[in-house]
Design a protein around this motif. Sequence first.
Motif, mmCIF file in Angstrom:
data_model
loop_
_atom_site.group_PDB
_atom_site.id
_atom_site.type_symbol
_atom_site.label_atom_id
_atom_site.label_comp_id
_atom_site.label_asym_id
_atom_site.label_seq_id
_atom_site.Cartn_x
_atom_site.Cartn_y
_atom_site.Cartn_z
ATOM 1 N N LEU A 298 7.092 12.151 -15.303
ATOM 2 C CA LEU A 298 6.807 12.826 -14.036
ATOM 3 C C LEU A 298 8.065 13.017 -13.178
ATOM 4 C CD1 LEU A 298 4.688 13.951 -11.986
ATOM 5 C CD2 LEU A 298 4.619 11.646 -11.001
ATOM 6 N N VAL A 332 5.724 2.995 -2.106
ATOM 7 C CA VAL A 332 5.377 4.046 -1.145
ATOM 8 C C VAL A 332 4.173 3.564 -0.322
ATOM 9 C CG1 VAL A 332 4.723 6.479 -0.856
ATOM 10 C CG2 VAL A 332 6.220 5.795 -2.751
ATOM 11 N N PHE A 335 -0.136 4.940 -0.380
ATOM 12 C CA PHE A 335 -0.106 6.110 -1.255
ATOM 13 C C PHE A 335 -1.496 6.493 -1.747
ATOM 14 C CE2 PHE A 335 1.166 8.649 -5.008
ATOM 15 C CZ PHE A 335 1.889 9.599 -4.317
ATOM 16 N N HIS A 344 -4.350 14.718 -5.801
ATOM 17 C CA HIS A 344 -3.498 14.050 -6.781
ATOM 18 C C HIS A 344 -2.235 14.872 -7.083
ATOM 19 C CE1 HIS A 344 -3.469 10.589 -9.491
ATOM 20 N NE2 HIS A 344 -2.791 11.368 -10.314
ATOM 21 N N ARG A 371 11.479 4.320 -12.269
ATOM 22 C CA ARG A 371 10.080 4.260 -11.819
ATOM 23 C C ARG A 371 9.515 2.976 -12.401
ATOM 24 N NH1 ARG A 371 5.201 8.498 -12.899
ATOM 25 N NH2 ARG A 371 3.778 7.714 -11.283
ATOM 26 N N GLY A 374 3.361 3.414 -11.324
ATOM 27 C CA GLY A 374 2.582 4.061 -10.258
ATOM 28 C C GLY A 374 3.463 4.624 -9.165
HETATM 29 N N1 LIG Z 1 -0.528 11.280 -7.656
HETATM 30 C C1 LIG Z 1 -0.231 10.170 -8.280
HETATM 31 N N2 LIG Z 1 -0.718 9.000 -7.821
HETATM 32 C C2 LIG Z 1 -0.382 7.864 -8.445
HETATM 33 C C3 LIG Z 1 0.436 7.876 -9.565
HETATM 34 N N3 LIG Z 1 0.613 6.599 -9.981
HETATM 35 C C4 LIG Z 1 -0.092 5.814 -9.126
HETATM 36 N N4 LIG Z 1 -0.693 6.576 -8.189
HETATM 37 C C5 LIG Z 1 -1.561 6.179 -7.121
HETATM 38 O O1 LIG Z 1 -0.898 5.326 -6.203
HETATM 39 C C6 LIG Z 1 -1.919 4.582 -5.503
HETATM 40 C C7 LIG Z 1 -1.433 3.180 -5.272
HETATM 41 O O2 LIG Z 1 -2.401 2.554 -4.470
HETATM 42 P P1 LIG Z 1 -2.279 1.069 -3.969
HETATM 43 O O3 LIG Z 1 -1.754 0.229 -5.107
HETATM 44 O O4 LIG Z 1 -3.589 0.702 -3.381
HETATM 45 O O5 LIG Z 1 -1.183 1.085 -2.907
HETATM 46 P P2 LIG Z 1 -1.028 1.895 -1.569
HETATM 47 O O6 LIG Z 1 -2.181 2.819 -1.343
HETATM 48 O O7 LIG Z 1 0.305 2.550 -1.582
HETATM 49 O O8 LIG Z 1 -1.088 0.753 -0.485
HETATM 50 P P3 LIG Z 1 0.144 -0.125 -0.049
HETATM 51 O O9 LIG Z 1 0.969 -0.394 -1.232
HETATM 52 O O10 LIG Z 1 -0.516 -1.365 0.495
HETATM 53 O O11 LIG Z 1 0.839 0.617 1.014
HETATM 54 C C8 LIG Z 1 -3.167 4.653 -6.393
HETATM 55 O O12 LIG Z 1 -4.158 5.437 -5.738
HETATM 56 C C9 LIG Z 1 -2.697 5.345 -7.641
HETATM 57 O O13 LIG Z 1 -3.727 6.200 -8.185
HETATM 58 C C10 LIG Z 1 0.898 9.134 -10.059
HETATM 59 O O14 LIG Z 1 1.613 9.265 -11.049
HETATM 60 N N5 LIG Z 1 0.551 10.248 -9.393
#
Ligand SMILES: Nc1nc2c(ncn2[C@@H]2O[C@H](COP(=O)(O)OP(=O)(O)OP(=O)(O)O)[C@@H](O)[C@H]2O)c(=O)[nH]1
Length: 461
Positions: A298, A332, A335, A344, A371, A374
Amino acid sequence: MADTHPCDAHIRHDLRTPLNHMIGYTEMLLDDLPPTCNDLLSPRLKTLLDDAYRMLETINRPAPMSSGHFDGLFPDWRAKMALIEADFNGLKSTIENAWQEACPDVEKIGSAIGNMRALLESLSAKPSIDLGDARSQQNARETATHATGGSGHAGGHLLIVDDRQENLELMQRRLIREGYRVTVSNSGREALDRLESEQFDVILLDWLMPDMSGTEVLAKIRSKSSAHEQPVIVVTARHGSETIVDALTQGANDYLAKPLDFPVALARIATQVYLRRVTQQLADANRQLKQFSYIDGLTAIANRRKFDEYLMTTWRRAQQEGAPVSLILIDVDYFKRYNDSLGHEAGDHALMRVAKAVSSSLYRVKDLAARYGGEEFAVILPETELADALSVAERVRSAVMSLELPHPDSTVMPVVTASLGVGEWRPTAFCEPSALINLADKGLYQAKASGRNQVGTLGQN
Ligand SMILES: Nc1nc2c(ncn2[C@@H]2O[C@H](COP(=O)(O)OP(=O)(O)OP(=O)(O)O)[C@@H](O)[C@H]2O)c(=O)[nH]1
């Protein structure tokens, strides 16, 4: 055919040498005949070749030639030599009358025949033949010099190693005409020197050379490059299977017997050039494949696999050098909410932008942005103390925020932000990289707990 006695082999080799030159130049002349004189000269050249090959058969005949009077061992040599000379004289007078310019090498055929005659006479003049005499007389007549050169198409770059100037010249000219680039060396030592600075697709290596034998040269080549990396074709006047087996077991890719059957030589050279090219292409493709296997699909920065390997390499080096290693973990903020509110696809796009911001914040080649998983990224900073790592982390934080990617659902700011944890470790013999990861992770937890969009650290170990 197997030589019956080591002395036989040398005498036969000495006799074959001028004969091979003569055959080579004659075949070249035949190949090059202009159509205007083809009908006239081609039958004469073919007759000369037939008689030369008959002489060659006699030389190769498995009768002992190393003891006794030469004429007794080789009774028909005068008749065979006379035939060759008569063929040549007829050819020469035809050429002199009308085709001198079209046949520039006719004198070389004549001088090879002269050498052959002189050698045979000297062997015949001995009460009994002796290897040492035969070799030294022949060597005195033929001075080994060296020449380099050759240009051509990209058919491949060949190195020919042979102590005989005539062999070099003949092969060089014929191979250049086939589109090869050809370099020649008249000794193994010189060839090895060349290999220090030049690359060759195939080396044609004479097996019997006075100063450094083909065996020694091949051993030196193989101590540095494998048969895949540097193909070597051994060229041997010894027809015995022992020599061929020796050459192949010592690492030769193939062999050619003298006198060279030129079409066969060409086919074998082409095969080795082709195999080397294919091997190189395969190695390049593997290198590329490995590179791809280290890149995140990605974001196009290093992936987790590369991160793990690089951290381990950095760690081991730091253990040896007593140097510090710093690590930044980047997450991040909110996210999940970003994805949920903007979709997404927008999430993917944001991660690509964040990855670019992270990697653009690093100024040293040895620092690695990856990376981590996630929406998490990581930066490995070899030989870096905590204070410097903290300032890199601050640069990253600011770069992410400065992207100004709208994040409507964040309670930190209305744009995408990141929290960062930093740790520094001076690895000792018994600790593993996971210790540093844990330390940075605690820093990240602290940054989040303190309100996000900031750098947290528990310091150094
Ligand atoms: N669009 C996209 N989303 C991703 C990817 N990898 C991970 N995510 C999303 O990143 C989000 C991470 O969520 P959490 O682990 O709850 O963390 P957060 O929402 O950033 O909360 P905090 O870390 O507490 O700030 C999830 O919803 C994953 O689906 C990706 O490659 N693309």
